[in-house]
Design a protein around this motif. Sequence first.
Motif, PDB file in Angstrom:
ATOM      1  N   GLU A   1      46.521  45.119  31.974  1.00  0.00           N
ATOM      2  CA  GLU A   1      45.947  44.753  33.354  1.00  0.00           C
ATOM      3  C   GLU A   1      44.392  45.046  33.312  1.00  0.00           C
ATOM      4  OE1 GLU A   1      48.029  46.418  36.688  1.00  0.00           O
ATOM      5  OE2 GLU A   1      46.661  45.314  37.950  1.00  0.00           O
ATOM      6  N   LEU A   2      44.119  46.199  32.851  1.00  0.00           N
ATOM      7  CA  LEU A   2      42.644  46.367  32.814  1.00  0.00           C
ATOM      8  C   LEU A   2      41.957  45.402  31.863  1.00  0.00           C
ATOM      9  CD1 LEU A   2      41.076  50.049  32.337  1.00  0.00           C
ATOM     10  CD2 LEU A   2      40.346  48.073  30.822  1.00  0.00           C
ATOM     11  N   LEU A   3      42.549  45.106  30.745  1.00  0.00           N
ATOM     12  CA  LEU A   3      41.727  44.126  29.877  1.00  0.00           C
ATOM     13  C   LEU A   3      41.808  42.799  30.790  1.00  0.00           C
ATOM     14  CD1 LEU A   3      43.222  45.087  26.319  1.00  0.00           C
ATOM     15  CD2 LEU A   3      40.853  45.225  27.484  1.00  0.00           C
ATOM     16  N   ARG A   4      42.871  42.374  31.434  1.00  0.00           N
ATOM     17  CA  ARG A   4      42.722  41.176  32.012  1.00  0.00           C
ATOM     18  C   ARG A   4      41.655  41.016  33.085  1.00  0.00           C
ATOM     19  NH1 ARG A   4      47.958  41.256  33.033  1.00  0.00           N
ATOM     20  NH2 ARG A   4      47.962  41.931  35.036  1.00  0.00           N
ATOM     21  N   ILE A   5      41.500  42.074  34.078  1.00  0.00           N
ATOM     22  CA  ILE A   5      40.562  42.123  35.108  1.00  0.00           C
ATOM     23  C   ILE A   5      39.318  42.021  34.438  1.00  0.00           C
ATOM     24  CG2 ILE A   5      39.628  43.768  36.960  1.00  0.00           C
ATOM     25  CD1 ILE A   5      42.415  44.771  37.278  1.00  0.00           C
TER      26      ILE A   5
ATOM     27  N   GLU B   1      38.159  40.578  32.162  1.00  0.00           N
ATOM     28  CA  GLU B   1      37.736  39.200  31.765  1.00  0.00           C
ATOM     29  C   GLU B   1      36.297  38.617  32.773  1.00  0.00           C
ATOM     30  OE1 GLU B   1      38.548  37.062  29.388  1.00  0.00           O
ATOM     31  OE2 GLU B   1      40.609  38.253  28.589  1.00  0.00           O
ATOM     32  N   GLY B   2      36.516  39.251  33.988  1.00  0.00           N
ATOM     33  CA  GLY B   2      35.359  38.645  34.949  1.00  0.00           C
ATOM     34  C   GLY B   2      34.487  39.780  35.140  1.00  0.00           C
ATOM     35  N   VAL B   3      34.341  40.868  34.361  1.00  0.00           N
ATOM     36  CA  VAL B   3      33.476  41.914  34.786  1.00  0.00           C
ATOM     37  C   VAL B   3      32.349  42.143  33.667  1.00  0.00           C
ATOM     38  CG1 VAL B   3      35.393  42.945  36.028  1.00  0.00           C
ATOM     39  CG2 VAL B   3      34.411  44.057  33.797  1.00  0.00           C
ATOM     40  N   ASP B   4      31.096  42.624  34.056  1.00  0.00           N
ATOM     41  CA  ASP B   4      29.763  43.038  33.011  1.00  0.00           C
ATOM     42  C   ASP B   4      30.139  44.308  32.734  1.00  0.00           C
ATOM     43  OD1 ASP B   4      28.727  40.129  33.612  1.00  0.00           O
ATOM     44  OD2 ASP B   4      28.841  40.766  35.854  1.00  0.00           O
ATOM     45  N   GLY B   5      30.507  45.322  33.742  1.00  0.00           N
ATOM     46  CA  GLY B   5      30.676  46.619  33.109  1.00  0.00           C
ATOM     47  C   GLY B   5      31.931  47.375  33.749  1.00  0.00           C
ATOM     48  N   ILE B   6      32.332  48.473  33.243  1.00  0.00           N
ATOM     49  CA  ILE B   6      33.390  49.280  33.609  1.00  0.00           C
ATOM     50  C   ILE B   6      32.910  50.614  33.974  1.00  0.00           C
ATOM     51  CG2 ILE B   6      35.635  49.783  32.956  1.00  0.00           C
ATOM     52  CD1 ILE B   6      35.999  47.634  31.242  1.00  0.00           C
ATOM     53  N   LEU B   7      33.383  51.180  35.266  1.00  0.00           N
ATOM     54  CA  LEU B   7      33.116  52.425  35.548  1.00  0.00           C
ATOM     55  C   LEU B   7      34.382  53.113  35.201  1.00  0.00           C
ATOM     56  CD1 LEU B   7      31.237  53.725  38.602  1.00  0.00           C
ATOM     57  CD2 LEU B   7      32.513  55.206  37.257  1.00  0.00           C
ATOM     58  N   CYS B   8      34.673  53.919  34.309  1.00  0.00           N
ATOM     59  CA  CYS B   8      36.007  54.364  33.845  1.00  0.00           C
ATOM     60  C   CYS B   8      36.060  55.659  33.997  1.00  0.00           C
ATOM     61  CB  CYS B   8      36.362  53.883  32.322  1.00  0.00           C
ATOM     62  SG  CYS B   8      35.407  54.642  31.103  1.00  0.00           S
ATOM     63  N   THR B   9      37.234  56.502  33.665  1.00  0.00           N
ATOM     64  CA  THR B   9      37.315  57.727  33.802  1.00  0.00           C
ATOM     65  C   THR B   9      38.012  58.444  32.603  1.00  0.00           C
ATOM     66  OG1 THR B   9      39.743  58.083  34.860  1.00  0.00           O
ATOM     67  CG2 THR B   9      37.936  57.780  36.468  1.00  0.00           C
ATOM     68  N   LEU B  10      38.490  59.602  32.509  1.00  0.00           N
ATOM     69  CA  LEU B  10      39.073  60.132  31.331  1.00  0.00           C
ATOM     70  C   LEU B  10      40.597  59.950  31.388  1.00  0.00           C
ATOM     71  CD1 LEU B  10      40.980  62.869  32.266  1.00  0.00           C
ATOM     72  CD2 LEU B  10      38.432  63.735  32.504  1.00  0.00           C
TER      73      LEU B  10
ATOM     74  N   MET C   1      40.259  54.492  25.833  1.00  0.00           N
ATOM     75  CA  MET C   1      39.372  53.619  25.227  1.00  0.00           C
ATOM     76  C   MET C   1      39.458  53.557  23.725  1.00  0.00           C
ATOM     77  SD  MET C   1      38.428  51.551  27.665  1.00  0.00           S
ATOM     78  CE  MET C   1      38.402  51.350  29.239  1.00  0.00           C
ATOM     79  N   THR C   2      40.601  53.361  23.261  1.00  0.00           N
ATOM     80  CA  THR C   2      40.800  53.539  21.620  1.00  0.00           C
ATOM     81  C   THR C   2      40.201  52.141  21.113  1.00  0.00           C
ATOM     82  OG1 THR C   2      42.779  52.332  21.883  1.00  0.00           O
ATOM     83  CG2 THR C   2      42.859  54.547  22.260  1.00  0.00           C
ATOM     84  N   PRO C   3      40.286  52.366  19.710  1.00  0.00           N
ATOM     85  CA  PRO C   3      39.394  51.371  18.951  1.00  0.00           C
ATOM     86  C   PRO C   3      40.118  49.975  19.340  1.00  0.00           C
ATOM     87  CG  PRO C   3      39.545  53.201  17.188  1.00  0.00           C
ATOM     88  CD  PRO C   3      40.267  53.529  18.802  1.00  0.00           C
ATOM     89  N   PRO C   4      41.430  49.724  19.192  1.00  0.00           N
ATOM     90  CA  PRO C   4      41.931  48.439  19.699  1.00  0.00           C
ATOM     91  C   PRO C   4      41.555  47.890  21.143  1.00  0.00           C
ATOM     92  CG  PRO C   4      43.769  49.810  18.748  1.00  0.00           C
ATOM     93  CD  PRO C   4      42.546  50.658  18.888  1.00  0.00           C
ATOM     94  N   VAL C   5      41.570  48.849  22.025  1.00  0.00           N
ATOM     95  CA  VAL C   5      41.162  48.708  23.153  1.00  0.00           C
ATOM     96  C   VAL C   5      39.900  48.102  23.462  1.00  0.00           C
ATOM     97  CG1 VAL C   5      41.076  49.351  25.715  1.00  0.00           C
ATOM     98  CG2 VAL C   5      42.839  50.052  24.310  1.00  0.00           C
ATOM     99  N   ILE C   6      38.933  48.813  22.794  1.00  0.00           N
ATOM    100  CA  ILE C   6      37.417  48.293  22.702  1.00  0.00           C
ATOM    101  C   ILE C   6      37.349  47.024  22.350  1.00  0.00           C
ATOM    102  CG2 ILE C   6      35.186  49.028  21.658  1.00  0.00           C
ATOM    103  CD1 ILE C   6      35.876  51.907  22.486  1.00  0.00           C
ATOM    104  N   ALA C   7      38.201  46.786  20.954  1.00  0.00           N
ATOM    105  CA  ALA C   7      38.104  45.507  20.443  1.00  0.00           C
ATOM    106  C   ALA C   7      38.439  44.423  21.150  1.00  0.00           C
ATOM    107  CB  ALA C   7      38.719  45.444  19.003  1.00  0.00           C
ATOM    108  N   ALA C   8      39.439  44.755  21.929  1.00  0.00           N
ATOM    109  CA  ALA C   8      40.206  43.607  22.908  1.00  0.00           C
ATOM    110  C   ALA C   8      39.159  43.422  24.180  1.00  0.00           C
ATOM    111  CB  ALA C   8      41.675  44.115  23.161  1.00  0.00           C
ATOM    112  N   LEU C   9      38.187  44.369  24.555  1.00  0.00           N
ATOM    113  CA  LEU C   9      37.331  44.008  25.744  1.00  0.00           C
ATOM    114  C   LEU C   9      36.731  42.703  25.720  1.00  0.00           C
ATOM    115  CD1 LEU C   9      35.854  47.538  26.299  1.00  0.00           C
ATOM    116  CD2 LEU C   9      37.307  46.383  27.564  1.00  0.00           C
ATOM    117  N   PRO C  10      36.701  41.826  26.692  1.00  0.00           N
ATOM    118  CA  PRO C  10      36.119  40.554  26.828  1.00  0.00           C
ATOM    119  C   PRO C  10      34.527  40.847  26.457  1.00  0.00           C
ATOM    120  CG  PRO C  10      37.317  40.887  28.381  1.00  0.00           C
ATOM    121  CD  PRO C  10      37.369  42.270  27.884  1.00  0.00           C
ATOM    122  N   ALA C  11      33.959  39.785  25.790  1.00  0.00           N
ATOM    123  CA  ALA C  11      32.720  39.874  25.261  1.00  0.00           C
ATOM    124  C   ALA C  11      31.635  40.391  26.554  1.00  0.00           C
ATOM    125  CB  ALA C  11      32.268  38.584  24.661  1.00  0.00           C
TER     126      ALA C  11
END
Length: 323
Positions: free
Chosen positions: A42-46, A48-57, A61-71
């Motif tokens: 769901e995070l990856l889907r949202i 798609e439309g964002v420029d930055g993410i303010l995340c928490t612990l 954010m594992t290597p596959p998740v980072i690789a899957a983040l939209p450009a």
Amino acid sequence: MASSSKPIILATRKLPQPVEERLSGAYEAILNPDDRQLPIDELLRIAEGVDGILCTLTDKMTPPVIAALPARVKILATFSVGYDHIDIPAAKARGLVVTNTPGALTDATAEITFLLLLGAARRAYEGETMLRSGQWTGWAPTQLMGRQLHGKRLGIAGMGRIGQAVAKRGLAFGMAIHYHGRRAVDLPTELPATFHADDADFLAHCDYLSIHMASTPETRHWLNARRVGLLPQGAIVVNTARGDLVHDEALIEGLTNGHLGAAGLDVFAGEPNIDARYLPIPNAMLLPHLGSATVQTRCAMGFRALDNLDAYFAGKAPGDKLA
Ligand code: GLV
């Protein structure tokens, strides 16, 4: 939303109101008012439309998740000082800027360290349980005798910003400070402390051990059975850094076999699914990762994350750039 000229930022968790107000004023903010932990798909889907993410612990954010983040996603600003939940090499490889919030939570974490040092030493959990369960029959000269901090040795594993704030408070409690880390730290004269390069030598000097190291593959399970065995009989262990710095099996064994006096833990491996064997241990004071949980500090952390986002979107280098 996409028509806005402001950058779009996803805040993955509900943040203190003043932080959300500033975020919503400066950016097109996607908030999480129900504070639901977003499943990664769901995070990856949202995203798609964002420029930055303010995340928490709590966002892994594992290597596959980072690789899957939209450009489109260019920056990850974590609302934490620790960043073991973000794979920094993967972020660098992907060209993703990563920032954290160092300094903002130093005092709050040092304060909760003393809550745990004192609570573990003075048997706060046992006393409260006795009272609340109606078992208290009155004052008695030998009831729930604990240990004092004054005149004892406080060993600090990891003499960074938080370790030094704890050392300062330890001195005020009349403790002698010892520390261990990769190297001796250039400490101010008002912070006298003895450095031990050798872990065995350090541990032998710890009436109280407080852990303040970063969690890395090298420090994982640092407090293992060998190191628990090197602590003096009756030593008290406090961890306010990260749960995986401690090998649960070794700590639980040390607490139940009588080698350790007590423990105070604010962090656990696998949070929130902690090792259930801790729960019945009476000489363990347990808190649910509250180290930075003051209104003042949680606002300061949010503002610090926003300072980093502001710098990035103004074309400047963020102050707390990790990648
Ligand atoms: C809290 O644990 C943090 O790293 O900020």
